[in-house]
Design a protein around this motif. Structure first.
Motif, PDB file in Angstrom:
ATOM      1  N   LEU A 123       0.833  -1.209   0.000  1.00 11.38           N
ATOM      2  CA  LEU A 123       0.000   0.000   0.000  1.00 11.38           C
ATOM      3  C   LEU A 123       0.866   1.258   0.000  1.00 11.38           C
ATOM      4  O   LEU A 123       0.559   2.222  -0.703  1.00 11.38           O
ATOM      5  N   ALA A 124       1.917   1.245   0.786  1.00 12.70           N
ATOM      6  CA  ALA A 124       2.772   2.429   0.904  1.00 12.70           C
ATOM      7  C   ALA A 124       3.416   2.806  -0.424  1.00 12.70           C
ATOM      8  O   ALA A 124       3.619   3.981  -0.720  1.00 12.70           O
ATOM      9  N   LYS A 125       3.730   1.812  -1.250  1.00  8.24           N
ATOM     10  CA  LYS A 125       4.379   2.071  -2.536  1.00  8.24           C
ATOM     11  C   LYS A 125       3.395   2.165  -3.698  1.00  8.24           C
ATOM     12  O   LYS A 125       3.776   2.552  -4.795  1.00  8.24           O
ATOM     13  N   GLY A 126       2.139   1.783  -3.477  1.00  8.46           N
ATOM     14  CA  GLY A 126       1.151   1.859  -4.547  1.00  8.46           C
ATOM     15  C   GLY A 126       1.245   0.735  -5.552  1.00  8.46           C
ATOM     16  O   GLY A 126       0.952   0.936  -6.738  1.00  8.46           O
ATOM     17  N   CYS A 127       1.641  -0.456  -5.097  1.00  8.97           N
ATOM     18  CA  CYS A 127       1.733  -1.623  -5.979  1.00  8.97           C
ATOM     19  C   CYS A 127       0.362  -2.285  -6.079  1.00  8.97           C
ATOM     20  O   CYS A 127       0.079  -3.306  -5.424  1.00  8.97           O
ATOM     21  N   ASN A 128      -0.492  -1.697  -6.917  1.00  7.43           N
ATOM     22  CA  ASN A 128      -1.915  -2.056  -6.941  1.00  7.43           C
ATOM     23  C   ASN A 128      -2.190  -3.456  -7.478  1.00  7.43           C
ATOM     24  O   ASN A 128      -3.080  -4.147  -6.974  1.00  7.43           O
ATOM     25  N   SER A 129      -1.466  -3.881  -8.493  1.00  4.52           N
ATOM     26  CA  SER A 129      -1.702  -5.215  -9.041  1.00  4.52           C
ATOM     27  C   SER A 129      -1.417  -6.287  -8.001  1.00  4.52           C
ATOM     28  O   SER A 129      -2.149  -7.273  -7.874  1.00  4.52           O
ATOM     29  N   GLN A 130      -0.347  -6.108  -7.240  1.00  2.38           N
ATOM     30  CA  GLN A 130      -0.019  -7.073  -6.195  1.00  2.38           C
ATOM     31  C   GLN A 130      -1.019  -7.018  -5.045  1.00  2.38           C
ATOM     32  O   GLN A 130      -1.334  -8.044  -4.444  1.00  2.38           O
ATOM     33  N   MET A 131      -1.538  -5.824  -4.759  1.00  5.09           N
ATOM     34  CA  MET A 131      -2.575  -5.731  -3.740  1.00  5.09           C
ATOM     35  C   MET A 131      -3.826  -6.478  -4.179  1.00  5.09           C
ATOM     36  O   MET A 131      -4.505  -7.117  -3.369  1.00  5.09           O
ATOM     37  N   ASP A 132      -4.144  -6.432  -5.473  1.00 10.40           N
ATOM     38  CA  ASP A 132      -5.292  -7.189  -5.978  1.00 10.40           C
ATOM     39  C   ASP A 132      -5.106  -8.680  -5.714  1.00 10.40           C
ATOM     40  O   ASP A 132      -6.027  -9.377  -5.286  1.00 10.40           O
ATOM     41  N   VAL A 133      -3.890  -9.176  -5.974  1.00 11.68           N
ATOM     42  CA  VAL A 133      -3.600 -10.588  -5.733  1.00 11.68           C
ATOM     43  C   VAL A 133      -3.736 -10.912  -4.249  1.00 11.68           C
ATOM     44  O   VAL A 133      -4.315 -11.942  -3.862  1.00 11.68           O
ATOM     45  N   LEU A 134      -3.227 -10.037  -3.400  1.00  8.68           N
ATOM     46  CA  LEU A 134      -3.273 -10.250  -1.950  1.00  8.68           C
ATOM     47  C   LEU A 134      -4.708 -10.266  -1.436  1.00  8.68           C
ATOM     48  O   LEU A 134      -5.106 -11.149  -0.675  1.00  8.68           O
ATOM     49  N   VAL A 135      -5.503  -9.294  -1.882  1.00  3.09           N
ATOM     50  CA  VAL A 135      -6.884  -9.189  -1.419  1.00  3.09           C
ATOM     51  C   VAL A 135      -7.712 -10.379  -1.899  1.00  3.09           C
ATOM     52  O   VAL A 135      -8.424 -11.018  -1.119  1.00  3.09           O
ATOM     53  N   GLU A 136      -7.620 -10.688  -3.183  1.00  2.00           N
ATOM     54  CA  GLU A 136      -8.432 -11.774  -3.732  1.00  2.00           C
ATOM     55  C   GLU A 136      -7.997 -13.137  -3.193  1.00  2.00           C
ATOM     56  O   GLU A 136      -8.823 -14.029  -3.004  1.00  2.00           O
ATOM     57  N   GLY A 137      -6.704 -13.285  -2.950  1.00  2.00           N
ATOM     58  CA  GLY A 137      -6.197 -14.576  -2.498  1.00  2.00           C
ATOM     59  C   GLY A 137      -6.409 -14.855  -1.031  1.00  2.00           C
ATOM     60  O   GLY A 137      -6.215 -15.990  -0.585  1.00  2.00           O
ATOM     61  N   SER A 138      -6.805 -13.853  -0.256  1.00  2.00           N
ATOM     62  CA  SER A 138      -6.978 -14.046   1.188  1.00  2.00           C
ATOM     63  C   SER A 138      -8.374 -13.681   1.657  1.00  2.00           C
ATOM     64  O   SER A 138      -8.586 -13.370   2.829  1.00  2.00           O
ATOM     65  N   LYS A 139      -9.337 -13.725   0.760  1.00  2.00           N
ATOM     66  CA  LYS A 139     -10.702 -13.328   1.111  1.00  2.00           C
ATOM     67  C   LYS A 139     -11.346 -14.296   2.088  1.00  2.00           C
ATOM     68  O   LYS A 139     -11.241 -15.511   1.947  1.00  2.00           O
ATOM     69  N   GLN A 140     -12.034 -13.715   3.064  1.00  2.00           N
ATOM     70  CA  GLN A 140     -12.870 -14.468   3.982  1.00  2.00           C
ATOM     71  C   GLN A 140     -14.320 -14.112   3.666  1.00  2.00           C
ATOM     72  O   GLN A 140     -14.596 -13.323   2.775  1.00  2.00           O
ATOM     73  N   GLU A 141     -15.260 -14.659   4.423  1.00  2.00           N
ATOM     74  CA  GLU A 141     -16.656 -14.335   4.201  1.00  2.00           C
ATOM     75  C   GLU A 141     -16.928 -12.877   4.503  1.00  2.00           C
ATOM     76  O   GLU A 141     -16.318 -12.302   5.386  1.00  2.00           O
ATOM     77  N   SER A 142     -17.870 -12.286   3.784  1.00  2.00           N
ATOM     78  CA  SER A 142     -18.210 -10.874   3.972  1.00  2.00           C
ATOM     79  C   SER A 142     -18.753 -10.639   5.370  1.00  2.00           C
ATOM     80  O   SER A 142     -19.433 -11.487   5.945  1.00  2.00           O
TER      81      SER A 142
END
Length: 249
Positions: A223-242
């Protein structure tokens, strides 16, 4: 000298402070849309026991040791998750082991036959350009989304035009970055031409040093560096229930 009572009190205070800091540091807002987005911007730290007052249309994605989950309005929604995320899939998401991590890499999605998402935060996605956070240049690896057939990727350094060819076998998604031919430094820019792609993508490298190898430490660095594509991978790969809204009182 400190008395035993004073030492015990100081130790208790230190433990309480460390516990509070861990709770505060461990829950981050990583996506935010809707009427309350300004109140919960990306990068904001939330207390683990907080409850968010959300409005209709709000979708706040938070990240902590339990993974990422989407909190939706309207209503009072608890930030707390359901426990620490575990399992080999989660470990693989964050492991900075380069091409050694998997023999074959990710396969195509079983749903609709579409391309699979990158299985690791640190892989360089040969089909996407943009800013790439790198924590260890020695373990950099290139990932391709379609591994059905043999293929290749041509990596070219923009500063001098030097190129290196990376070959993939059929069924192989991950190959090591050609670090001997094209070493990586802060600010380096590369073009990656994946065989069969209409146009090459441009990659810019920025170095990071996550505070830990855990989910929140890696997320904070990205987040600090703005690496958005990698953040997408991190968010999608670690999703829990809403998260679900609590009854408003």
């Amino acid at each position: 000298m400190f008395s035993t009572r004073k030492l015990t009190a100081l130790a208790g205070a230190a433990i309480a402070l460390a516990t509070a800091n861990a709770a505060l540091a461990g829950t981050l807002v990583v996506r935010s849309t809707g009427p309350s987005a300004a109140s919960y911007p990306v990068g904001k730290t939330l207390a683990a026991d907080a409850k968010l007052a959300l409005k209709p249309g709000d979708m706040i994605t938070v990240l902590d040791a339990a993974g990422t989950r989407v909190l939706k309005g309207p209503g009072q929604v608890a930030v707390a998750g359901s426990g620490a995320a575990t399992g080999s899939g989660f470990t693989a998401l964050l492991a900075n082991a380069g091409a050694r991590q998997s023999r074959t890499g990710a396969t195509r999605s079983a749903i609709g036959g579409g391309p699979a998402r990158s299985p690791n935060v640190w892989y360089v996605d040969a089909s996407r350009g943009g800013l790439q956070c790198v924590a260890d240049t020695g373990t950099m690896a290139i990932w391709r989304p379609d591994n059905a057939a043999e293929g290749s990727a041509t990596v070219t350094r923009e500063s001098d035009g030097k190129s290196a060819l990376v070959d993939f076998r059929a069924g192989q998604s991950v190959r090591a970055w050609p670090v001997d031919e094209l070493p990586v430094v802060e600010g380096a820019r590369f073009k990656i031409a994946l065989a069969g792609a209409a146009t090459p993508v441009t990659l810019k490298v920025t170095m990071v040093s996550p505070s830990s190898a855990e989910l929140d430490g890696v997320a904070s660095a990205l987040l600090a560096k703005g690496c958005n594509s990698q953040m997408d991978v991190l968010v999608e790969g670690s999703k829990q229930e809403s998260g679900s809204a609590l009854a408003a009182k």
